[in-house]
Scaffold this active site. Structure first.
Site, PDB file in Angstrom:
ATOM      1  N   CYS A 113       0.722  -1.267   0.091  1.00 43.86           N
ATOM      2  CA  CYS A 113       0.064   0.069   0.044  1.00 43.86           C
ATOM      3  C   CYS A 113       0.902   1.276  -0.146  1.00 43.86           C
ATOM      4  CB  CYS A 113      -0.940  -0.038   1.228  1.00 43.86           C
ATOM      5  SG  CYS A 113      -2.016  -1.285   1.232  1.00 43.86           S
ATOM      6  N   HIS A 262      -3.825   7.211   1.966  1.00 41.13           N
ATOM      7  CA  HIS A 262      -4.056   5.854   1.608  1.00 41.13           C
ATOM      8  C   HIS A 262      -5.521   5.442   1.828  1.00 41.13           C
ATOM      9  CE1 HIS A 262      -3.765   1.716   0.004  1.00 41.13           C
ATOM     10  NE2 HIS A 262      -3.917   1.290   1.495  1.00 41.13           N
ATOM     11  N   ASN A 292      -9.922  -0.664  -1.435  1.00 39.45           N
ATOM     12  CA  ASN A 292      -8.554  -0.666  -1.280  1.00 39.45           C
ATOM     13  C   ASN A 292      -7.796  -0.950  -2.327  1.00 39.45           C
ATOM     14  OD1 ASN A 292      -5.640  -0.603  -0.393  1.00 39.45           O
ATOM     15  ND2 ASN A 292      -6.210  -1.268   1.512  1.00 39.45           N
TER      16      ASN A 292
HETATM   17  N1  COA Z   1     -18.419  -9.229   7.498  1.00 37.87           N
HETATM   18  C1  COA Z   1     -19.295  -9.676   8.576  1.00 37.87           C
HETATM   19  N2  COA Z   1     -18.428 -10.060   9.617  1.00 37.87           N
HETATM   20  C2  COA Z   1     -17.272  -9.803   9.439  1.00 37.87           C
HETATM   21  C3  COA Z   1     -16.581  -9.522   8.411  1.00 37.87           C
HETATM   22  C4  COA Z   1     -17.339  -9.507   7.076  1.00 37.87           C
HETATM   23  N3  COA Z   1     -16.617  -9.111   6.150  1.00 37.87           N
HETATM   24  N4  COA Z   1     -15.132  -9.797   8.635  1.00 37.87           N
HETATM   25  C5  COA Z   1     -14.999  -9.989   9.930  1.00 37.87           C
HETATM   26  N5  COA Z   1     -16.371 -10.189  10.405  1.00 37.87           N
HETATM   27  C6  COA Z   1     -16.393 -10.644  11.905  1.00 37.87           C
HETATM   28  C7  COA Z   1     -15.345 -11.256  12.367  1.00 37.87           C
HETATM   29  O1  COA Z   1     -15.472 -12.778  12.198  1.00 37.87           O
HETATM   30  C8  COA Z   1     -15.677 -11.078  14.130  1.00 37.87           C
HETATM   31  O2  COA Z   1     -16.544 -11.827  14.563  1.00 37.87           O
HETATM   32  P1  COA Z   1     -16.600 -12.436  15.897  1.00 37.87           P
HETATM   33  O3  COA Z   1     -16.603 -11.139  16.680  1.00 37.87           O
HETATM   34  O4  COA Z   1     -17.693 -13.297  16.000  1.00 37.87           O
HETATM   35  O5  COA Z   1     -15.236 -13.192  16.185  1.00 37.87           O
HETATM   36  C9  COA Z   1     -15.961  -9.701  13.740  1.00 37.87           C
HETATM   37  O6  COA Z   1     -16.660  -9.449  12.557  1.00 37.87           O
HETATM   38  C10 COA Z   1     -15.244  -8.734  14.199  1.00 37.87           C
HETATM   39  O7  COA Z   1     -15.610  -7.625  14.307  1.00 37.87           O
HETATM   40  P2  COA Z   1     -15.207  -6.237  14.885  1.00 37.87           P
HETATM   41  O8  COA Z   1     -14.121  -6.534  15.820  1.00 37.87           O
HETATM   42  O9  COA Z   1     -16.013  -5.371  15.371  1.00 37.87           O
HETATM   43  O10 COA Z   1     -14.330  -5.679  13.494  1.00 37.87           O
HETATM   44  P3  COA Z   1     -13.401  -4.478  13.743  1.00 37.87           P
HETATM   45  O11 COA Z   1     -14.229  -3.258  14.120  1.00 37.87           O
HETATM   46  O12 COA Z   1     -12.020  -4.693  14.480  1.00 37.87           O
HETATM   47  O13 COA Z   1     -13.095  -4.121  12.130  1.00 37.87           O
HETATM   48  C11 COA Z   1     -11.478  -4.514  10.344  1.00 37.87           C
HETATM   49  C12 COA Z   1     -12.421  -5.276  11.339  1.00 37.87           C
HETATM   50  C13 COA Z   1     -10.837  -5.503   9.346  1.00 37.87           C
HETATM   51  C14 COA Z   1     -12.581  -3.892   9.431  1.00 37.87           C
HETATM   52  C15 COA Z   1     -10.521  -3.532  10.989  1.00 37.87           C
HETATM   53  O14 COA Z   1      -9.739  -4.311  11.931  1.00 37.87           O
HETATM   54  C16 COA Z   1      -9.764  -2.813  10.050  1.00 37.87           C
HETATM   55  O15 COA Z   1     -10.332  -1.856   9.421  1.00 37.87           O
HETATM   56  N6  COA Z   1      -8.526  -3.124  10.154  1.00 37.87           N
HETATM   57  C17 COA Z   1      -7.492  -2.482   9.124  1.00 37.87           C
HETATM   58  C18 COA Z   1      -7.678  -3.193   7.760  1.00 37.87           C
HETATM   59  C19 COA Z   1      -6.873  -2.700   6.943  1.00 37.87           C
HETATM   60  O16 COA Z   1      -7.194  -1.260   6.521  1.00 37.87           O
HETATM   61  N7  COA Z   1      -6.352  -3.357   5.935  1.00 37.87           N
HETATM   62  C20 COA Z   1      -5.618  -3.018   4.677  1.00 37.87           C
HETATM   63  C21 COA Z   1      -4.194  -1.951   5.336  1.00 37.87           C
HETATM   64  S1  COA Z   1      -3.402  -1.285   4.051  1.00 37.87           S
END
Ligand code: COA
Length: 335
Positions: A113, A262, A292
């Site tokens: 990224c 980004h 992304n």
């Molecule tokens: N749809 C529905 N549920 C989903 C899911 C999806 N696409 N992806 C994950 N889940 C579930 C998980 O299994 C987890 O379930 P559980 O609680 O039963 O185990 C739950 O959602 C996680 O929820 P939460 O902890 O509230 O998610 P979060 O607020 O931490 O968000 C991300 C998860 C990935 C969106 C967040 O961590 C994030 O944005 N991280 C950065 C990712 C990024 O930008 N990557 C590229 C960088 S270059």
């Protein structure tokens, strides 16, 4: 001052729109979950016969058009991607063949990224050193072919899209830095201690064989992400890199006309903007319709900003990225 400047910008998104509801038909997810967590409504996916250099070529030609130059004016290619057409050689060589530009240097950048910031920095350094005069810098990605489109991969798969952006950078003599278009600075960082927080484990030479059926059975050919670690580091590192760039140029956030971050996640962008005191009307976002696009993100943002009239000659742009590696960096450009 002998410097580099952006003289052309272009982008290309494949025509197929994939909405969050479309993804919900493939895996257990929902429009509400994706929008709330990321700000993404839809993304673009390529058709099966399209390659990453095909996308890069379209963006490159668009950038050359906007610069008013021909392909033959380019004397170096820098191609940033994490999704190359083949394991080797790099995409810069395949793109070079498509552009019919034999003989000029062609470099691949594998900084995910942050790829476009690293690529711009390399082009800027080569131009300043007098080793190149007109450099094509491309960021292009195809994610759709490499994602786990089952519920197992939903945490990653809903966040990424396909696309390409490109810039033409050229040598320039700056007499008045307050007016003349040029790259003021680039700042690059990495911390490999986090390499496995966002990575594609296999295939690779770390195994007894480059490619094995055991890897496929374990799903190691799909990206793996510690979303929390990415989130926490991104909201710190991106604004930190912008602050470093502002200080190096004796500027404040108020001096910046356009911020480009980004596009990984709207919540990360908002947190970075908040820390910098960057007002929403100075920030260019595409995440709702692109998701992304990794190394393609920044040039797509710059191109959309230029086309919509939000980015004009003479404006000061601060751009920053964060991603797998971890890598992060920033650049300040007088457009
Ligand atoms: N749809 C529905 N549920 C989903 C899911 C999806 N696409 N992806 C994950 N889940 C579930 C998980 O299994 C987890 O379930 P559980 O609680 O039963 O185990 C739950 O959602 C996680 O929820 P939460 O902890 O509230 O998610 P979060 O607020 O931490 O968000 C991300 C998860 C990935 C969106 C967040 O961590 C994030 O944005 N991280 C950065 C990712 C990024 O930008 N990557 C590229 C960088 S270059």
């Amino acid at each position: 001052m002998h410097r580099s400047r952006f003289i052309g910008i272009g982008s290309y998104l494949p025509p197929r729109v994939v909405t969050n509801d479309d993804l919900a038909e493939m895996m257990d997810t929902s429009d509400e979950w994706i929008k709330t967590r990321s700000g993404i409504s839809e993304r673009r996916w390529v058709e099966p016969d399209v390659t990453t250099t095909d996308l890069g070529l379209k963006a490159a030609d668009a950038a050359l058009d906007s610069a008013g130059l021909d392909r033959s004016d380019i004397d170096m290619i820098v191609f940033a991607t994490l999704s190359p057409d083949h394991e080797f050689p790099g995409n810069a060589c395949f793109l070079q063949a498509k552009l019919d530009l034999p003989g000029i240097p062609a470099i691949d950048v594998r900084q995910q990224c942050t790829g476009f910031v690293y690529a711009t920095s390399i082009a800027d350094a080569m131009i300043r050193a007098g080793n190149a005069s007109t450099v094509l810098v491309v960021g292009a990605e195809i994610h759709s072919k490499g994602l786990d489109l089952t519920t197992r991969g939903r945490d990653v798969s809903v966040l990424f899209g396909d696309g390409a952006g490109a810039a033409v950078m050229q040598a320039t003599e700056v007499s008045d830095p307050a007016v003349d278009s040029h790259v003021l600075s680039t700042h690059l960082h990495a911390d490999g201690a986090f390499a496995e927080a966002l990575w594609l484990p296999a295939p690779g030479m770390a195994y007894e064989k480059f490619s094995t059926s055991a890897q496929l059975e374990a799903g190691l050919q799909y990206p793996q992400m510690d979303g929390r670690a990415v989130f926490v580091n991104a909201v710190t590192r991106m604004p930190e890199a912008v602050e470093e760039a502002l200080a190096a140029n004796d500027l404040t956030a108020d001096d910046i006309d356009v911020f480009v971050f980004h596009q990984a996640n709207m919540r990360i962008i908002e947190a970075a903007a908040h820390r910098l005191g960057a007002p929403a009307d100075k920030i260019v976002n595409t995440i709702d319709h692109t998701a992304n696009t990794t190394a393609a993100t920044l040039p797509i943002c710059l191109d959309e900003a230029a086309k919509s009239g939000r980015l004009e000659a003479g404006m000061l742009v601060a751009a920053a990225a964060f991603g797998s590696g971890f890598t992060w960096g920033s650049m300040i450009i007088r457009w």
